[in-house]
Design an enzyme around this catalytic site. Structure first.
Site, short mmCIF file in Angstrom:
data_model
loop_
_atom_site.label_atom_id
_atom_site.label_comp_id
_atom_site.label_asym_id
_atom_site.label_seq_id
_atom_site.Cartn_x
_atom_site.Cartn_y
_atom_site.Cartn_z
N SER A 40 36.98 29.74 41.24
CA SER A 40 37.09 31.20 41.18
C SER A 40 35.73 31.83 40.95
O SER A 40 35.57 33.03 41.15
CB SER A 40 37.97 31.62 40.01
OG SER A 40 39.21 31.01 40.10
N GLU A 50 38.73 33.89 50.41
CA GLU A 50 37.32 34.28 50.27
C GLU A 50 36.50 33.04 50.61
O GLU A 50 36.64 32.00 49.96
CB GLU A 50 37.09 34.73 48.80
CG GLU A 50 35.88 35.56 48.57
CD GLU A 50 35.76 36.00 47.10
OE1 GLU A 50 36.33 35.36 46.19
OE2 GLU A 50 35.06 37.00 46.85
N1 LIG Z 1 45.12 30.34 38.77
C1 LIG Z 1 44.69 31.20 39.69
O1 LIG Z 1 45.26 32.27 39.89
C2 LIG Z 1 43.50 30.84 40.53
C3 LIG Z 1 43.23 31.61 41.68
C4 LIG Z 1 42.18 31.22 42.52
C5 LIG Z 1 41.39 30.12 42.19
N2 LIG Z 1 41.66 29.39 41.06
C6 LIG Z 1 40.83 28.21 40.79
O2 LIG Z 1 41.56 27.07 41.21
C7 LIG Z 1 41.20 25.94 40.39
C8 LIG Z 1 42.45 25.38 39.76
O3 LIG Z 1 43.03 26.36 38.94
P1 LIG Z 1 44.57 26.29 38.54
O4 LIG Z 1 44.94 27.65 38.07
O5 LIG Z 1 45.37 25.62 39.62
O6 LIG Z 1 44.49 25.32 37.26
P2 LIG Z 1 45.67 24.44 36.63
O7 LIG Z 1 45.27 24.23 35.20
O8 LIG Z 1 47.01 25.02 36.92
O9 LIG Z 1 45.57 23.05 37.44
C9 LIG Z 1 44.44 22.21 37.41
C10 LIG Z 1 44.90 20.81 37.78
O10 LIG Z 1 43.74 19.98 37.93
C11 LIG Z 1 44.07 18.69 37.45
N3 LIG Z 1 42.85 17.93 37.19
C12 LIG Z 1 41.98 18.04 36.16
N4 LIG Z 1 40.99 17.13 36.29
C13 LIG Z 1 41.23 16.44 37.45
C14 LIG Z 1 40.59 15.35 38.11
N5 LIG Z 1 39.48 14.80 37.62
N6 LIG Z 1 41.14 14.88 39.25
C15 LIG Z 1 42.27 15.43 39.75
N7 LIG Z 1 42.93 16.45 39.16
C16 LIG Z 1 42.42 16.95 38.02
C17 LIG Z 1 44.88 19.00 36.19
O11 LIG Z 1 45.64 17.85 35.77
C18 LIG Z 1 45.77 20.15 36.67
O12 LIG Z 1 46.98 19.69 37.23
C19 LIG Z 1 40.18 26.46 39.39
O13 LIG Z 1 38.89 26.21 39.88
C20 LIG Z 1 40.49 27.95 39.34
O14 LIG Z 1 39.37 28.72 38.94
C21 LIG Z 1 42.71 29.72 40.23
#
Ligand SMILES: NC(=O)c1ccc[n+]([C@@H]2O[C@H](COP(=O)([O-])OP(=O)(O)OC[C@H]3O[C@@H](n4cnc5c(N)ncnc54)[C@H](O)[C@@H]3O)[C@@H](O)[C@H]2O)c1
Length: 295
Positions: A118, A151
């Site tokens: 993000s 994006e």
């Molecule tokens: N939540 C949102 O609305 C949103 C929107 C756009 C982008 N993002 C970005 O997307 C990414 C994920 O966010 P999220 O909200 O899905 O987080 P989340 O906490 O829901 O999920 C993250 C996942 O990554 C896994 N993980 C951690 N370390 C890992 C590894 N070494 N190998 C494989 N898996 C691993 C965790 O177990 C977890 O299931 C982040 O970079 C976040 O900034 C989030």
């Protein structure tokens, strides 16, 4: 491009896997534990069920989509033969650079490495690999199967060829790609996060309550949901880490996270995913109702 790997089966990773699989890509979905993978697959299945009920897809489309996804707990195994990796692991620079180092080692030299970060610098993530021209930001929005925007972030060294490939791939997924340059928060979160932070500050300063703040923004600005509810959906930990990236990246106090947000994250109140944030989601029916707003 037919074979992709998605790293992380959380909020974003399962949505990204769902979307690629629905458009007939073979998807290898990777997370650190079987439990996280199981939770991710259950979410995908429930979201597909909702699409079947709404007659957006058929039962057979649902089965095909689920069959297109294979789960893995090892990155090495999962990325051997893929054309593209989309990393959607936890928002943490150290973790992401470590993952990209591994990807650089295990993926074919042709493989494009995308991150769904993000806010973290694409250029910094790319620098942990020997192929910075093939590293790009592919920032999907939540919930991925529904939201149209992607994006596309061009890192300092990302090649035009890779940018164009990812733009046309996004169109294949029926998304609207917008190309932006690589500065903290890019465009989406540079604008959104200060608004969310200010709404938390407004609550912290006791100007109004949660519902009042959200209603002012919903009815007054025609936003589909209030900023505090949106923060719950994004995840308060994710909001905090994006604000810290903006604060450290621009060295500007206007991005300093509100102390209330910091406290809530420390207390484990992360929003929808932990069952409580600005709103309470512990009641199953309430959580289902909120989830439906997004489908
Ligand atoms: N939540 C949102 O609305 C949103 C929107 C756009 C982008 N993002 C970005 O997307 C990414 C994920 O966010 P999220 O909200 O899905 O987080 P989340 O906490 O829901 O999920 C993250 C996942 O990554 C896994 N993980 C951690 N370390 C890992 C590894 N070494 N190998 C494989 N898996 C691993 C965790 O177990 C977890 O299931 C982040 O970079 C976040 O900034 C989030």
């Amino acid at each position: 491009m037919k074979n992709v790997a998605v790293i992380g089966a959380g909020t974003m990773g399962n949505g990204i896997a769902h979307t690629f699989a629905q458009f007939n890509f073979k998807v290898n979905l990777i997370d650190i534990s079987e439990d996280s993978l199981q939770k991710g697959m259950t979410t995908i299945s429930k979201n597909l069920d909702r699409m079947v009920v709404k007659e957006k897809i058929t039962e057979s489309d649902k089965e095909t989509t689920l069959r297109n996804i294979t789960t893995f707990t090892s990155i090495k195994e999962a990325v051997k033969n893929v054309d593209l990796v989309i990393e959607a692991a936890t928002e943490n620079t150290t973790l992401k650079t470590k993952i990209f180092k591994e990807l650089d080692e295990y993926c074919s030299i042709e493989t494009i490495l995308a991150t769904n970060t993000s806010s973290i610098s694409i250029t910094e993530i790319a620098a942990s690999t020997k192929r910075p021209e093939k590293v790009i930001g592919m920032h999907f929005m939540n919930p991925v199967p529904i939201m149209k925007l992607v994006e596309i972030i061009k890192g300092y060294n990302t090649s035009d060829k890779v940018v164009n490939t990812i733009i046309s791939l996004s169109k294949t997924l029926q998304k609207t790609p917008i190309k932006v340059n690589d500065y903290p928060g890019f465009v989406a979160n540079r604008i959104l996060m200060p608004m969310i932070n200010e709404s938390i500050e407004t609550l912290y300063n006791n100007v109004a309550g949660v519902k009042e703040i959200d209603t002012v923004m919903k009815l007054g600005m025609a936003h589909p949901m209030g900023p505090l509810q949106l923060a719950d959906f994004i995840g308060l930990d994710v909001c905090l880490s994006i604000l810290n990236v903006l604060y450290n990246g621009y060295k500007n106090p206007k991005y300093a996270p509100c102390p209330l947000l910091v406290n809530m994250v420390m207390a484990g109140k992360l929003g929808l995913k932990s069952g409580e944030g600005f709103y309470d989601y512990t009641n199953h029916k309430k959580a289902e109702k909120v989830a439906k707003m997004f489908s």
